[in-house]
Design an enzyme around this catalytic site. Structure first.
Site, short mmCIF file in Angstrom:
data_model
loop_
_atom_site.label_atom_id
_atom_site.label_comp_id
_atom_site.label_asym_id
_atom_site.label_seq_id
_atom_site.Cartn_x
_atom_site.Cartn_y
_atom_site.Cartn_z
N THR A 79 0.84 -1.19 0.00
CA THR A 79 0.00 0.00 0.00
C THR A 79 0.88 1.25 0.00
O THR A 79 0.68 2.17 -0.80
CB THR A 79 -0.93 0.01 1.23
OG1 THR A 79 -1.76 -1.16 1.17
CG2 THR A 79 -1.81 1.25 1.26
N ASN A 158 -5.30 -9.63 -7.75
CA ASN A 158 -5.46 -10.34 -6.49
C ASN A 158 -6.80 -11.08 -6.37
O ASN A 158 -6.91 -12.04 -5.63
CB ASN A 158 -5.30 -9.37 -5.31
CG ASN A 158 -6.04 -8.08 -5.52
OD1 ASN A 158 -5.77 -7.33 -6.46
ND2 ASN A 158 -7.00 -7.82 -4.67
N GLN A 186 1.28 -9.77 -6.09
CA GLN A 186 0.78 -11.14 -6.22
C GLN A 186 1.73 -12.05 -7.00
O GLN A 186 1.48 -13.25 -7.10
CB GLN A 186 -0.61 -11.13 -6.90
CG GLN A 186 -1.71 -10.52 -6.05
CD GLN A 186 -2.10 -11.39 -4.86
OE1 GLN A 186 -1.86 -12.59 -4.83
NE2 GLN A 186 -2.73 -10.77 -3.87
N ALA A 207 6.16 -8.55 1.71
CA ALA A 207 6.65 -9.83 2.23
C ALA A 207 5.50 -10.77 2.60
O ALA A 207 5.61 -11.98 2.47
CB ALA A 207 7.53 -9.59 3.46
N HIS A 208 4.35 -10.21 3.06
CA HIS A 208 3.35 -11.09 3.68
C HIS A 208 2.53 -11.91 2.70
O HIS A 208 1.80 -12.81 3.11
CB HIS A 208 2.47 -10.31 4.66
CG HIS A 208 1.36 -9.50 4.08
ND1 HIS A 208 0.10 -10.03 3.86
CD2 HIS A 208 1.29 -8.21 3.70
CE1 HIS A 208 -0.68 -9.07 3.38
NE2 HIS A 208 0.03 -7.97 3.27
N CYS A 333 -20.93 -8.01 1.78
CA CYS A 333 -20.84 -7.92 3.23
C CYS A 333 -19.48 -8.27 3.79
O CYS A 333 -19.17 -7.96 4.94
CB CYS A 333 -21.89 -8.82 3.86
SG CYS A 333 -23.43 -8.80 2.96
C1 LIG Z 1 -2.21 -7.29 -0.68
C2 LIG Z 1 -2.07 -6.35 -1.82
C3 LIG Z 1 -1.75 -4.99 -1.61
C4 LIG Z 1 -1.61 -4.40 -0.22
O1 LIG Z 1 -0.42 -4.84 0.35
P1 LIG Z 1 -0.06 -4.47 1.89
O2 LIG Z 1 1.39 -4.88 1.99
O3 LIG Z 1 -0.94 -5.32 2.70
O4 LIG Z 1 -0.25 -3.03 2.06
C5 LIG Z 1 -1.58 -4.19 -2.72
N1 LIG Z 1 -1.70 -4.68 -3.97
C6 LIG Z 1 -2.02 -5.96 -4.21
C7 LIG Z 1 -2.15 -6.44 -5.60
C8 LIG Z 1 -2.22 -6.83 -3.15
O5 LIG Z 1 -2.54 -8.10 -3.39
#
Ligand SMILES: *Cc1c(COP(=O)(O)O)cnc(C)c1O
Length: 409
Positions: A79, A158, A186, A207-208, A333
């Site tokens: 983000t 995503n 992704q 990273a996550h 929702c």
């Molecule tokens: C998860 C995601 C984000 C946001 O990433 P964060 O590290 O959680 O801020 C942005 N772009 C895409 C395509 C994502 O899948």
């Protein structure tokens, strides 16, 4: 009907986040305790040790995408990277032009900064997509103007997993001398990435989504041919080449590099294994149920992604019927907004089908047995809900639902 195994839990929401790989955690742990130094402390060994760990991670992450270490800026996640790329370019180049181009299926971390720029007097062209989520490259070419300063198109989506032809988009941008940003959150560690071959000037990742920790990400920023300049979003100690002030998350950065190393070492075998599991899940669902629609591109799609709409079923009700199984729904929702998935809308999927969509996203520890379990539970839940649906009953009797004049009250 088989009862769900008591308390059984299956995680199939890897496009939302992934668990930290224990090997990644092992690499991180010393940097919380004995190696706790501030990477910006230049006057003692604690600082040097932390700085060395960050340099090492920077070098490995750069190599993973074909970049130079000094082109990697560490951030708090994708983000922030998306915001820094878009707002940073817009504020730096606003005298050159005030037009940006993006795509309707981008993540909100791209679309929302674009909206804020519109409120600031910039103009944004949002390109549509076809039923598979693909851009029309001629439309992109035609959208580029003399005052266009940035194109932002994600590598893979995503929600639906559609993979955009980044190298071709990069070539088009280069021809017109327009900077090109891609959100590769992704795809990092999952699909090949080379910023040179792809003609990318800015790239976001975190990273996550790749078995590393939450709260750490990177922005690749090209330094040569062309040298991309950015106005920072936050000011302070001048860390990260002056682009992102703030004390670095050393354990997070170490974990990010370890996670990407692991993902790259196993990328091709993992991709094949996960694609086979995904195909098995898709096959199970589409052979046992009628009126199932697979959303996205059947070919250019991430191996982990299966986004399906189960006609006559509310996604929300289906989620409740899948207790213990983690998946996502395009239904309203589940998200903070009240709209059903804007991504599915952009594909031309109507409200009813968007509300009935489920995203399964597979990952490193999913097994064939879990796929069969999730398929069985889903099939049962869909059948149960359809038995309660008058619309489904009418469709089964051959009544054309489109032709019905609904009572206006
Ligand atoms: C998860 C995601 C984000 C946001 O990433 P964060 O590290 O959680 O801020 C942005 N772009 C895409 C395509 C994502 O899948």
């Amino acid at each position: 009907m088989t009862e769900p195994t008591e308390n059984r839990r299956v995680y199939m929401d890897h496009q939302a986040t992934t668990p930290v790989d224990p090997r990644v955690l092992d690499a991180m742990l010393p940097y919380f305790t004995e190696k706790f130094g501030n990477a910006a402390s230049r006057s003692h060994a604690w600082g040097w040790e932390a700085e060395k760990a960050v340099d090492d991670a920077r070098q490995r992450l750069a190599a993973a995408i074909g970049a130079k270490p000094r082109e990697i800026v560490f951030t708090s996640g994708s983000t922030e990277s998306d915001n820094l790329a878009i707002l940073g370019v817009a504020r730096m180049y606003r005298e050159r032009g005030r037009h940006l181009v993006t795509c309707a299926t981008e993540h909100k971390a791209v679309l929302d900064p674009m909206k804020s720029l519109e409120r600031d007097g910039f103009e944004v062209t949002v390109l549509g997509v076809d039923r598979r989520g693909r851009l029309d490259l001629d439309e992109l070419r035609a959208a580029l103007r003399d005052d266009t300063i940035l194109v932002s198109v994600m590598h893979a989506n995503n929600e639906i997993g559609t993979i955009h032809p980044i190298a071709e988009i990069g070539r088009i941008c280069k021809e017109k001398g327009v900077l090109f940003h891609t959100d590769a959150t992704q795809t990092l560690g999952k699909e090949p990435i080379d910023v040179e071959e792809m003609g990318v000037d800015l790239l976001s990742a975190n990273a996550h989504k790749v078995y590393g920790p939450k709260g750490v990400g990177l922005l690749y920023r090209r330094r040569r041919r062309p040298r991309v300049r950015l106005e920072p979003l936050q000011y302070g100690g001048g860390h990260e080449f002056g682009l992102r002030s703030g004390t670095l998350d050393v354990p997070g950065i170490v974990g990010f590099a370890a996670a990407v190393d692991l993902a790259l070492a196993e990328r091709e075998t993992e991709r094949a294994r996960i694609a086979a599991l995904r195909d098995r899940l898709q096959e199970r669902l589409t052979s046992a149920l009628t009126h199932v629609h697979v959303n996205g591109d059947p070919e250019a799609r991430l191996a982990c992604n299966l986004n399906v709409s189960f006609e006559f079923v509310e996604g929300e009700s289906l989620l409740m019927g899948l207790e213990g199984i983690a998946v996502s729904s395009g239904s309203a929702c589940t998200s903070a907004s009240l709209e059903p998935s804007y991504v599915l809308h952009a594909l031309g999927v109507g409200d009813a089908l968007a509300h009935s969509s489920i995203r399964f996203s597979l990952g490193r520890w999913n097994t064939e047995e879990e796929v069969d379990y999730v398929a069985e539970r889903t099939i049962e839940a869909v059948q149960r809900l359809r038995e309660l649906s008058p619309l489904y009953e009418m469709a089964m009797e051959g009544i054309d639902l489109e032709s019905i004049q609904w009572d206006a009250h």
